[in-house]
Design an enzyme around this catalytic site. Structure first.
Site, PDB file in Angstrom:
ATOM      1  N   TYR A  19       0.809  -1.222   0.000  1.00 23.66           N
ATOM      2  CA  TYR A  19       0.000   0.000   0.000  1.00 23.66           C
ATOM      3  C   TYR A  19       0.841   1.269   0.000  1.00 23.66           C
ATOM      4  O   TYR A  19       0.653   2.145   0.855  1.00 23.66           O
ATOM      5  CB  TYR A  19      -0.956   0.017   1.214  1.00 23.66           C
ATOM      6  CG  TYR A  19      -1.687  -1.281   1.426  1.00 23.66           C
ATOM      7  CD1 TYR A  19      -2.717  -1.659   0.567  1.00 23.66           C
ATOM      8  CD2 TYR A  19      -1.345  -2.141   2.462  1.00 23.66           C
ATOM      9  CE1 TYR A  19      -3.383  -2.853   0.739  1.00 23.66           C
ATOM     10  CE2 TYR A  19      -2.001  -3.340   2.645  1.00 23.66           C
ATOM     11  CZ  TYR A  19      -3.018  -3.694   1.786  1.00 23.66           C
ATOM     12  OH  TYR A  19      -3.672  -4.882   1.966  1.00 23.66           O
ATOM     13  N   TYR A 146     -12.594  -7.066   6.535  1.00 24.96           N
ATOM     14  CA  TYR A 146     -11.411  -7.200   5.687  1.00 24.96           C
ATOM     15  C   TYR A 146     -11.146  -8.683   5.454  1.00 24.96           C
ATOM     16  O   TYR A 146     -11.054  -9.459   6.406  1.00 24.96           O
ATOM     17  CB  TYR A 146     -10.166  -6.549   6.313  1.00 24.96           C
ATOM     18  CG  TYR A 146      -8.942  -6.787   5.462  1.00 24.96           C
ATOM     19  CD1 TYR A 146      -8.720  -6.031   4.320  1.00 24.96           C
ATOM     20  CD2 TYR A 146      -8.055  -7.816   5.760  1.00 24.96           C
ATOM     21  CE1 TYR A 146      -7.632  -6.292   3.496  1.00 24.96           C
ATOM     22  CE2 TYR A 146      -6.957  -8.077   4.941  1.00 24.96           C
ATOM     23  CZ  TYR A 146      -6.761  -7.310   3.814  1.00 24.96           C
ATOM     24  OH  TYR A 146      -5.683  -7.578   2.999  1.00 24.96           O
ATOM     25  N   ASP A 247     -13.722 -16.277   8.713  1.00 23.14           N
ATOM     26  CA  ASP A 247     -12.349 -15.925   8.356  1.00 23.14           C
ATOM     27  C   ASP A 247     -11.553 -15.745   9.653  1.00 23.14           C
ATOM     28  O   ASP A 247     -11.616 -14.704  10.285  1.00 23.14           O
ATOM     29  CB  ASP A 247     -12.389 -14.629   7.521  1.00 23.14           C
ATOM     30  CG  ASP A 247     -10.994 -14.091   7.200  1.00 23.14           C
ATOM     31  OD1 ASP A 247     -10.012 -14.631   7.731  1.00 23.14           O
ATOM     32  OD2 ASP A 247     -10.918 -13.126   6.413  1.00 23.14           O
ATOM     33  N   LYS A 276      -2.066 -16.747   8.053  1.00 18.97           N
ATOM     34  CA  LYS A 276      -1.136 -15.986   8.912  1.00 18.97           C
ATOM     35  C   LYS A 276      -0.322 -16.819   9.890  1.00 18.97           C
ATOM     36  O   LYS A 276       0.726 -17.325   9.528  1.00 18.97           O
ATOM     37  CB  LYS A 276      -1.909 -14.869   9.608  1.00 18.97           C
ATOM     38  CG  LYS A 276      -2.300 -13.758   8.633  1.00 18.97           C
ATOM     39  CD  LYS A 276      -2.680 -12.469   9.304  1.00 18.97           C
ATOM     40  CE  LYS A 276      -2.630 -11.304   8.357  1.00 18.97           C
ATOM     41  NZ  LYS A 276      -3.904 -10.950   7.749  1.00 18.97           N
TER      42      LYS A 276
HETATM   43  C1  LIG Z   1      -4.484 -10.927   6.429  1.00 24.85           C
HETATM   44  C2  LIG Z   1      -5.889 -11.306   6.290  1.00 24.85           C
HETATM   45  C3  LIG Z   1      -6.383 -11.867   5.090  1.00 24.85           C
HETATM   46  C4  LIG Z   1      -5.521 -12.023   3.856  1.00 24.85           C
HETATM   47  O1  LIG Z   1      -4.443 -12.858   4.024  1.00 24.85           O
HETATM   48  P1  LIG Z   1      -3.147 -12.731   3.056  1.00 24.85           P
HETATM   49  O2  LIG Z   1      -2.248 -13.831   3.498  1.00 24.85           O
HETATM   50  O3  LIG Z   1      -2.589 -11.358   3.283  1.00 24.85           O
HETATM   51  O4  LIG Z   1      -3.628 -12.907   1.666  1.00 24.85           O
HETATM   52  C5  LIG Z   1      -7.705 -12.237   5.047  1.00 24.85           C
HETATM   53  N1  LIG Z   1      -8.506 -12.073   6.108  1.00 24.85           N
HETATM   54  C6  LIG Z   1      -8.081 -11.548   7.277  1.00 24.85           C
HETATM   55  C7  LIG Z   1      -9.020 -11.429   8.426  1.00 24.85           C
HETATM   56  C8  LIG Z   1      -6.760 -11.147   7.409  1.00 24.85           C
HETATM   57  O5  LIG Z   1      -6.335 -10.582   8.540  1.00 24.85           O
END
Ligand SMILES: *Cc1c(COP(=O)(O)O)cnc(C)c1O
Length: 425
Positions: A19, A146, A247, A276
């Site tokens: 970014y 997000y 997520d 992550k």
């Molecule tokens: C970081 C993140 C993503 C995306 O993961 P990347 O490995 O950066 O593609 C999706 N959802 C949430 C909640 C995240 O924190």
């Protein structure tokens, strides 16, 4: 031709960072190595890590067990195509993931990044309905979310404060409910679910799935919400037979004080995304885990298969370090460590609410959030904290701390006191 320019200048001139502008980039620091919670820069400065490299490095850096797992696997095989081959590390990992998550979640797709695991989850939902002979194209989510930077993921990120604005015309149009107002510890207000309930009912025949970040909305605004909201969402999804995707890419593996944040609501999703910290932040790897019903419905469809397959799917080195991460997690030492961080955050950060520069303080597990009244000058704050030996990366009006669980008490105290000193104490 070799470009004659110092390494530092080369980075500034030619390399994109997340970014940023190529013309006016944010400042970047040259990292040499790291151990535990300490980041060592090339200019001799040591920094206490308050970020875990974006929720990932939960056991700190240069962890002996994680290093060992990687070294061992590299000597066997570092990569093999997952089409036509299986290997013990992926088998172990998927078995581990099935054991860690509720019984209903049994079928694992290994992807190569968080965003891709979201794409996979969305595609699974769409294919599920297609297999059932229904065309459902809409996804219901809430504002401030997000879910990543790829197109499918972007289409379910907050429609205002994300990249939606720039890419609006290229993105499928989905449905956004009002986010919960009720905070984590507040008494539940039934009105909070009205917008979601209304939209789910209205479009129930068009919606393929609901996608949410459980309990804490991360990069979309760092909001911690009432578990009852999640519970109600789950009940409504069941009532209308709509798939629920959670997520847990940021929240998974203990960050919120529970192994997975959905445990606060006592619910089970139909599809779960992990990423992550799955590899203890060592390598990029993600997993999408789903139910027998979804896996079988897709596989019994006309296409007969699920249509996705990244090149680096199930990379053996990434799987081996993920297994080592789960081994550490299963020892359960993180529970006390996260609890200690939470208590310390509460003790030190909550009094800050008196400051006229601060709008809100939010804490859950090893997550501490300070929402300021005015926008933060990131370069200025970062520079101030680096002089105190601390690394964080604020955005917009948010200063947030997600340190490695293994951070030492003394390091945590320096981290917090330095952050507090931004506000003149
Ligand atoms: C970081 C993140 C993503 C995306 O993961 P990347 O490995 O950066 O593609 C999706 N959802 C949430 C909640 C995240 O924190």
């Amino acid at each position: 031709m070799y470009i004659k320019i110092t390494k530092t200048k080369f980075d500034k001139k030619y390399i994109w960072h997340p970014y940023t502008s190529i013309i006016k980039p944010l400042k970047c620091y040259n990292i040499l190595n790291a151990k535990g919670s300490i980041l060592k820069l090339s200019n001799g400065i040591n920094l206490i890590d308050g970020m875990s490299s974006w929720w990932s490095c939960i056991h700190g850096y240069n962890n002996v067990l994680l290093n060992k797992a990687i070294n061992k696997q590299i000597k066997r095989i570092s990569h093999i195509m997952f089409g036509g081959f299986k290997h013990i590390e992926a088998i172990k990992l998927c078995n581990n993931l099935i054991n860690l998550t509720p019984k209903k979640l049994q079928y694992v797709f290994l992807a190569d990044s968080g965003s891709v695991s979201i794409e996979v989850a969305l595609k699974m939902s769409l294919q599920y309905w297609q297999a059932k002979g229904e065309f459902r194209e809409k996804i219901l989510t809430i504002k401030n979310g997000y879910h990543g930077d790829t197109f499918g993921a972007m289409s379910v990120c907050d429609p205002i404060n994300s990249m939606h604005n720039i890419y609006r015309k290229y993105l499928p149009q989905h449905i956004f409910a009002e986010p919960p107002k009720c905070k984590f510890n507040e008494i539940w207000n039934e009105n909070d679910i009205n917008s979601f309930k209304f939209l789910l009912k209205k479009y129930s025949k068009k919606i393929a799935c609901v996608i949410l970040e459980p309990i804490i909305q991360g990069a979309g605004g760092m909001k911690i919400y009432n578990p009852m909201y999640l519970k109600k969402v789950s009940l409504l999804c069941k009532k209308y037979k709509i798939l629920l995707i959670l997520d847990e890419i940021a929240t998974g593996f203990g960050r919120t004080g529970k192994l997975f944040a959905y445990e606060y609501a006592g619910i089970v999703p139909d599809i779960l995304c992990l990423g992550k910290s799955l590899t203890g932040g060592y390598m990029t790897l993600a997993a999408t885990i789903t139910t027998k019903k979804i896996a079988y419905t897709i596989s019994n469809s006309k296409s007969g298969c699920f249509m996705h397959g990244p090149t680096f799917m199930g990379n053996p080195v990434a799987c081996s370090v993920a297994n080592a991460n789960i081994k550490i997690i299963n020892k359960k030492k993180w529970i006390k460590k996260v609890q200690y961080i939470e208590n310390y955050f509460k003790k030190k950060l909550i009094p800050l609410i008196k400051s006229n520069k601060i709008l809100d303080i939010r804490i859950l597990g090893a997550i501490g959030i300070i929402e300021t009244i005015n926008f933060i000058d990131i370069n200025k704050i970062q520079n101030f904290l680096i002089n105190k030996g601390v690394w964080i990366r604020p955005f917009k009006k948010l200063i947030y701390l997600t340190p490695p669980y293994i951070i030492k008490k003394r390091e945590l105290s320096i981290l917090i006191n330095s952050v507090i000193s931004i506000f003149g104490n």
